[in-house]
Design an enzyme around this catalytic site. Structure first.
Site, PDB file in Angstrom:
ATOM      1  CG  HIS A 113      -1.907   0.981   1.377  1.00 18.33           C
ATOM      2  ND1 HIS A 113      -1.657   2.280   1.751  1.00 18.33           N
ATOM      3  CD2 HIS A 113      -3.245   0.901   1.161  1.00 18.33           C
ATOM      4  CE1 HIS A 113      -2.801   2.952   1.771  1.00 18.33           C
ATOM      5  NE2 HIS A 113      -3.780   2.137   1.421  1.00 18.33           N
ATOM      6  CG  ASP A 190       0.366  -2.431   6.119  1.00 16.09           C
ATOM      7  OD1 ASP A 190      -0.619  -2.619   6.849  1.00 16.09           O
ATOM      8  OD2 ASP A 190       0.303  -1.850   5.022  1.00 16.09           O
ATOM      9  CD  GLN A 193      -7.016  -4.808   3.901  1.00 14.03           C
ATOM     10  OE1 GLN A 193      -7.966  -5.555   4.136  1.00 14.03           O
ATOM     11  NE2 GLN A 193      -7.189  -3.542   3.574  1.00 14.03           N
ATOM     12  CE  LYS A 216      -7.352  -0.302   6.072  1.00 15.58           C
ATOM     13  NZ  LYS A 216      -8.089   0.144   4.901  1.00 15.58           N
ATOM     14  CB  CYS A 356      -3.540   3.192  -1.733  1.00 15.76           C
ATOM     15  SG  CYS A 356      -4.824   4.393  -1.450  1.00 15.76           S
TER      16      CYS A 356
HETATM   17  N1  PMP Z   1      -1.934  -0.832   4.509  1.00 13.19           N
HETATM   18  C1  PMP Z   1      -2.879  -1.596   3.971  1.00 13.19           C
HETATM   19  C2  PMP Z   1      -2.534  -2.987   3.534  1.00 13.19           C
HETATM   20  C3  PMP Z   1      -4.169  -1.084   3.814  1.00 13.19           C
HETATM   21  O1  PMP Z   1      -5.125  -1.847   3.273  1.00 13.19           O
HETATM   22  C4  PMP Z   1      -4.451   0.235   4.242  1.00 13.19           C
HETATM   23  C5  PMP Z   1      -5.829   0.831   4.085  1.00 13.19           C
HETATM   24  N2  PMP Z   1      -6.358   0.731   2.809  1.00 13.19           N
HETATM   25  C6  PMP Z   1      -3.428   0.978   4.810  1.00 13.19           C
HETATM   26  C7  PMP Z   1      -2.176   0.419   4.930  1.00 13.19           C
HETATM   27  C8  PMP Z   1      -3.625   2.386   5.291  1.00 13.19           C
HETATM   28  O2  PMP Z   1      -4.474   2.401   6.382  1.00 13.19           O
HETATM   29  P1  PMP Z   1      -4.996   3.780   6.990  1.00 13.19           P
HETATM   30  O3  PMP Z   1      -5.535   4.553   5.817  1.00 13.19           O
HETATM   31  O4  PMP Z   1      -6.063   3.359   7.937  1.00 13.19           O
HETATM   32  O5  PMP Z   1      -3.857   4.459   7.637  1.00 13.19           O
END
Ligand code: PMP
Length: 398
Positions: A113, A190, A193, A216, A356
């Protein structure tokens, strides 16, 4: 009672097929009640006042830290509240990253991401580091066969997604940790998910940092956690300076508080933290072996259905091993936004776009995909509605 009935938004909208939990999950009544209780009976600032409300608010906030620590099998001192995964990764990029020197290397992967790419590029540019990426296999997994080539004596940190937000692939962290240990590098995961799918023994993974977001995992927006191994956090300087993160301030200098509050400058998101604590308690009361099995059964149904639609290409593993219920696909000749719009007419909420993860889209030569993510409240009817909507999208667009 169906699990879905515990979610007021879903219970109030029976025609909705919510398959966008990977972006933000829905929130159960137990979490909404905890937040409402705080706002209506305990609301005050934390760590400051000595009046009754201030003490109740502090106890609720620190109690949430205990709930989260239990959920992660971790020590409470290792739980740093942030605004989410992005903020947690940026904290490490500053506080840990400022200890790195020109020529040191950081390793990420091609499926990250943007929040696990951009902070490292910024750090690279600030400190003259080298940033390298593990490639992605045809199946949409991080290619761990390249670890020996990419991880070198210069590597100081490996930062990878536990589960891809596009392909659903789950990485084998044991191999990553072994490779990092061999060269004395730290590992950041990270977990955005992964955390929505049940409690996890995070210290037992052997990693150094683990980041995730509340929104999430059935909690409010704007709250998240950086778990950091105690020795790592103790060795790191603060990122943001301000109230609460100090032991003593004079006009000349500041002595910092120990972790975790060293990293929590300013008034925190108190109600969000309480909501996240409640979400961990709520999750802790469920049977996640059974839930994940059911999520994967639905994932299998979706993959089978997609295999029958002409022109559909799935981006990610087609099997159910080492994956979670994140399913991305492209429909030949159709833009993912148009597909998502047609699905919406069928009451199906899916995400369409690059998620993203533009480097991953480039890897597969796609502008974007349509993504369905499966959560504990999803049922066969949600998958059926998606496949009916997709059939219409194919007839109209492809
Ligand atoms: N890493 C992953 C794998 C994600 O799916 C996301 C959210 N789409 C993020 C980071 C970023 O999370 P946040 O926008 O809640 O900071």
């Amino acid at each position: 009672m169906r699990l879905k009935d515990q979610f007021p938004l879903l219970a109030g909208d029976p025609g909705l097929h919510y398959l966008d939990s990977g972006a933000s999950s829905q929130v159960p009544g137990a979490v909404l009640d905890a937040v409402s209780r705080f706002e209506t009976t305990q609301r005050a600032n934390v760590h400051r006042g000595v009046h009754r409300l201030a003490e109740a608010a502090t106890a609720a906030y620190e109690g949430a830290r205990d709930d989260i620590a239990r959920f992660l099998s971790a020590a409470r001192e290792e739980i740093v509240f942030t605004s989410g995964t992005t903020a947690a990764i940026n904290l490490v990029a500053h506080s840990f990253g400022d200890g790195l020197a020109a020529g040191d290397a950081i390793v990420i992967s091609g499926l990250e991401h943007h929040s696990n790419i951009v902070p490292w590029q910024m750090l690279r540019d600030r400190r003259g580091l080298v940033l390298e990426a593990l490639p992605v296999t045809e199946e949409g997994r991080i290619d761990l066969s390249q670890l020996d080539r990419v991880v070198t004596k210069r590597t100081r940190l490996i930062a990878l997604a536990h589960c891809s937000n596009v392909t659903g692939a789950v990485v084998d962290l044991g191999r990553v940790v072994a490779s990092a240990k061999a060269v004395g590098a730290a590992v950041l995961v990270d977990g955005a998910q992964r955390m929505p799918h049940g409690p996890l023994d995070v210290p037992g993974l052997g990693v150094d940092f683990y980041a995730f977001s509340g929104h999430k995992m059935y909690a409010p927006h704007g709250i998240g956690v950086l778990w950091g191994r105690r020795e790592r956090l103790e060795a790191m300087p603060p990122f943001l300076g301000g109230g609460d993160m100090i032991r003593r301030v004079t006009l000349e200098k500041t002595e910092y508080a120990p972790p975790p509050v060293r990293f929590e400058a300013g008034t925190p998101n108190v109600s969000g933290a309480i909501g996240l604590g409640a979400a961990c308690r709520w999750m802790g009361g469920l049977d996640w072996t059974e839930i994940v099995q059911e999520e994967l059964r639905l994932t299998g149904c979706l993959l089978d259905g997609l295999a029958r639609v002409p022109g559909v290409r799935v981006l990610g593993p087609l099997g159910l091993q080492q994956r979670l219920g994140v399913v991305s696909f492209a429909l030949a000749g159709a833009h993912p936004h148009d597909v998502s719009q047609i699905l919406d007419r069928h009451g199906v909420a899916c995400r369409g776009g690059h998620h993203c993860a533009q480097p991953l889209m480039d890897r597969f030569d796609l502008a974007g995909t349509t993504r369905a993510t499966i959560a504990p409240y999803n049922e066969d009817a949600d998958i059926d509605a998606l496949l009916v909507g997709l059939d219409e999208a194919r007839r109209l667009l492809a």
